[in-house]
Design a protein around this motif. Structure first.
Motif, PDB file in Angstrom:
ATOM      1  N   ASP A  10      79.035 120.962 102.726  1.00  0.00           N
ATOM      2  CA  ASP A  10      77.939 121.360 101.841  1.00  0.00           C
ATOM      3  C   ASP A  10      77.734 120.270 100.798  1.00  0.00           C
ATOM      4  O   ASP A  10      78.481 120.185  99.821  1.00  0.00           O
ATOM      5  N   ILE A  11      76.724 119.426 101.012  1.00  0.00           N
ATOM      6  CA  ILE A  11      76.440 118.293 100.134  1.00  0.00           C
ATOM      7  C   ILE A  11      75.084 118.524  99.473  1.00  0.00           C
ATOM      8  O   ILE A  11      74.081 118.686 100.176  1.00  0.00           O
ATOM      9  N   PRO A  12      75.024 118.533  98.147  1.00  0.00           N
ATOM     10  CA  PRO A  12      73.726 118.684  97.479  1.00  0.00           C
ATOM     11  C   PRO A  12      72.738 117.594  97.930  1.00  0.00           C
ATOM     12  O   PRO A  12      73.079 116.417  97.996  1.00  0.00           O
ATOM     13  N   GLY A  13      71.527 118.021  98.281  1.00  0.00           N
ATOM     14  CA  GLY A  13      70.480 117.090  98.683  1.00  0.00           C
ATOM     15  C   GLY A  13      70.505 116.682 100.139  1.00  0.00           C
ATOM     16  O   GLY A  13      69.677 115.881 100.567  1.00  0.00           O
ATOM     17  N   VAL A  14      71.455 117.211 100.925  1.00  0.00           N
ATOM     18  CA  VAL A  14      71.572 116.860 102.341  1.00  0.00           C
ATOM     19  C   VAL A  14      71.507 118.142 103.162  1.00  0.00           C
ATOM     20  O   VAL A  14      72.206 119.112 102.856  1.00  0.00           O
ATOM     21  N   ALA A  15      70.663 118.133 104.188  1.00  0.00           N
ATOM     22  CA  ALA A  15      70.564 119.298 105.073  1.00  0.00           C
ATOM     23  C   ALA A  15      71.925 119.584 105.696  1.00  0.00           C
ATOM     24  O   ALA A  15      72.695 118.660 105.974  1.00  0.00           O
ATOM     25  N   GLY A  17      74.914 120.135 108.208  1.00  0.00           N
ATOM     26  CA  GLY A  17      75.216 119.705 109.568  1.00  0.00           C
ATOM     27  C   GLY A  17      75.482 120.956 110.396  1.00  0.00           C
ATOM     28  O   GLY A  17      76.021 121.935 109.894  1.00  0.00           O
ATOM     29  N   PHE A  18      75.094 120.930 111.624  1.00  0.00           N
ATOM     30  CA  PHE A  18      75.295 122.090 112.481  1.00  0.00           C
ATOM     31  C   PHE A  18      76.507 121.851 113.372  1.00  0.00           C
ATOM     32  O   PHE A  18      76.427 121.142 114.364  1.00  0.00           O
ATOM     33  N   GLY A  19      77.647 122.382 112.939  1.00  0.00           N
ATOM     34  CA  GLY A  19      78.853 122.280 113.730  1.00  0.00           C
ATOM     35  C   GLY A  19      79.713 121.070 113.426  1.00  0.00           C
ATOM     36  O   GLY A  19      80.643 120.782 114.168  1.00  0.00           O
ATOM     37  N   TYR A  20      79.403 120.341 112.371  1.00  0.00           N
ATOM     38  CA  TYR A  20      80.217 119.173 112.016  1.00  0.00           C
ATOM     39  C   TYR A  20      80.231 118.991 110.499  1.00  0.00           C
ATOM     40  O   TYR A  20      79.373 119.513 109.794  1.00  0.00           O
ATOM     41  N   ALA A  21      81.206 118.242 110.020  1.00  0.00           N
ATOM     42  CA  ALA A  21      81.297 117.897 108.602  1.00  0.00           C
ATOM     43  C   ALA A  21      80.489 116.626 108.352  1.00  0.00           C
ATOM     44  O   ALA A  21      80.440 115.740 109.201  1.00  0.00           O
ATOM     45  N   HIS A  22      79.868 116.546 107.181  1.00  0.00           N
ATOM     46  CA  HIS A  22      79.175 115.310 106.810  1.00  0.00           C
ATOM     47  C   HIS A  22      80.167 114.194 106.520  1.00  0.00           C
ATOM     48  O   HIS A  22      79.855 113.023 106.711  1.00  0.00           O
ATOM     49  N   ALA A  23      81.359 114.558 106.039  1.00  0.00           N
ATOM     50  CA  ALA A  23      82.376 113.541 105.752  1.00  0.00           C
ATOM     51  C   ALA A  23      83.758 114.174 105.855  1.00  0.00           C
ATOM     52  O   ALA A  23      83.929 115.364 105.593  1.00  0.00           O
ATOM     53  N   ILE A  24      84.712 113.342 106.223  1.00  0.00           N
ATOM     54  CA  ILE A  24      86.126 113.721 106.295  1.00  0.00           C
ATOM     55  C   ILE A  24      86.889 112.745 105.402  1.00  0.00           C
ATOM     56  O   ILE A  24      86.724 111.529 105.544  1.00  0.00           O
ATOM     57  N   THR A  25      87.704 113.274 104.482  1.00  0.00           N
ATOM     58  CA  THR A  25      88.568 112.398 103.688  1.00  0.00           C
ATOM     59  C   THR A  25      89.974 112.459 104.267  1.00  0.00           C
ATOM     60  O   THR A  25      90.385 113.476 104.816  1.00  0.00           O
ATOM     61  N   THR A  26      90.684 111.334 104.147  1.00  0.00           N
ATOM     62  CA  THR A  26      92.015 111.248 104.730  1.00  0.00           C
ATOM     63  C   THR A  26      93.048 110.811 103.701  1.00  0.00           C
ATOM     64  O   THR A  26      92.710 110.262 102.648  1.00  0.00           O
ATOM     65  N   ALA A  58      67.722 108.188 105.536  1.00  0.00           N
ATOM     66  CA  ALA A  58      69.108 108.206 106.008  1.00  0.00           C
ATOM     67  C   ALA A  58      70.053 107.666 104.932  1.00  0.00           C
ATOM     68  O   ALA A  58      71.133 108.223 104.698  1.00  0.00           O
ATOM     69  N   LEU A  59      69.636 106.594 104.236  1.00  0.00           N
ATOM     70  CA  LEU A  59      70.477 106.029 103.184  1.00  0.00           C
ATOM     71  C   LEU A  59      70.497 106.905 101.928  1.00  0.00           C
ATOM     72  O   LEU A  59      71.508 106.948 101.226  1.00  0.00           O
ATOM     73  N   ASN A  64      73.876 110.480  98.714  1.00  0.00           N
ATOM     74  CA  ASN A  64      74.276 111.806  98.232  1.00  0.00           C
ATOM     75  C   ASN A  64      75.696 112.152  98.678  1.00  0.00           C
ATOM     76  O   ASN A  64      76.469 112.741  97.919  1.00  0.00           O
ATOM     77  N   ILE A  65      76.053 111.761  99.885  1.00  0.00           N
ATOM     78  CA  ILE A  65      77.415 112.002 100.378  1.00  0.00           C
ATOM     79  C   ILE A  65      78.410 111.136  99.612  1.00  0.00           C
ATOM     80  O   ILE A  65      79.485 111.610  99.220  1.00  0.00           O
ATOM     81  N   LEU A  66      78.059 109.875  99.374  1.00  0.00           N
ATOM     82  CA  LEU A  66      78.928 109.009  98.572  1.00  0.00           C
ATOM     83  C   LEU A  66      79.212 109.644  97.219  1.00  0.00           C
ATOM     84  O   LEU A  66      80.366 109.697  96.774  1.00  0.00           O
TER      85      LEU A  66
END
Length: 136
Positions: A10-15, A17-26, A58-59, A64-66
């Motif tokens: 759940d990222i503000p300003g980003v639709a 994702g259906f079935g996936y994460a927008h980002a994974i932190t490690t 896209a950028l 927004n994800i950054l």
């Protein structure tokens, strides 16, 4: 071996994702960002047949994800670009630099790969970009 710390969906300003994460932190201090396309926060396609407009959206999504990761363009390690038409590559580069030059100044751009593809998951999409980000 790195462990997954968080899956950001759940990222503000980003639709969503259906079935996936927008980002994974490690645990090794990296984040892996899923491919971003020209879809606005409401899920509408932006810039039909316009490489510059689609790259900009896209950028914007990636930016927004950054921010959700607590990062910015200076933390970007690598881009991977998927494009349907390399004859429009200069449009992509010009828009990319709109985002990167204010942050990086004269520093070189992040590592980057570009792959021309026959098509993306919907025919109206011209570009998709994924990223690897170094976290503080």
């Amino acid at each position: 071996m790195a462990k997954i710390n968080e899956r950001l969906t759940d990222i503000p300003g980003v639709a969503p994702g259906f079935g996936y994460a927008h980002a994974i932190t490690t645990s090794n201090g990296l984040a892996y960002v899923s491919g971003q396309i020209a879809v606005d926060a409401d899920g509408n396609v932006v810039g039909a047949n316009d490489m510059a407009a689609q790259t900009r959206q896209a950028l914007t999504n990636l930016e927004n994800i950054l921010h959700a990761l607590g990062a910015d363009w200076t933390d970007l390690v690598k881009f991977t670009w998927f494009v349907t038409d390399t004859s429009r590559l200069q449009d992509l580069r010009d828009v990319r630099d709109e985002f990167l030059r204010p942050a990086l100044g004269d520093l070189p751009n992040p590592a980057s790969s570009l792959i021309q593809v026959a098509g993306l998951f919907r025919p109206e999409f011209l570009v998709e970009v994924e990223a690897v980000v170094a976290l503080g």
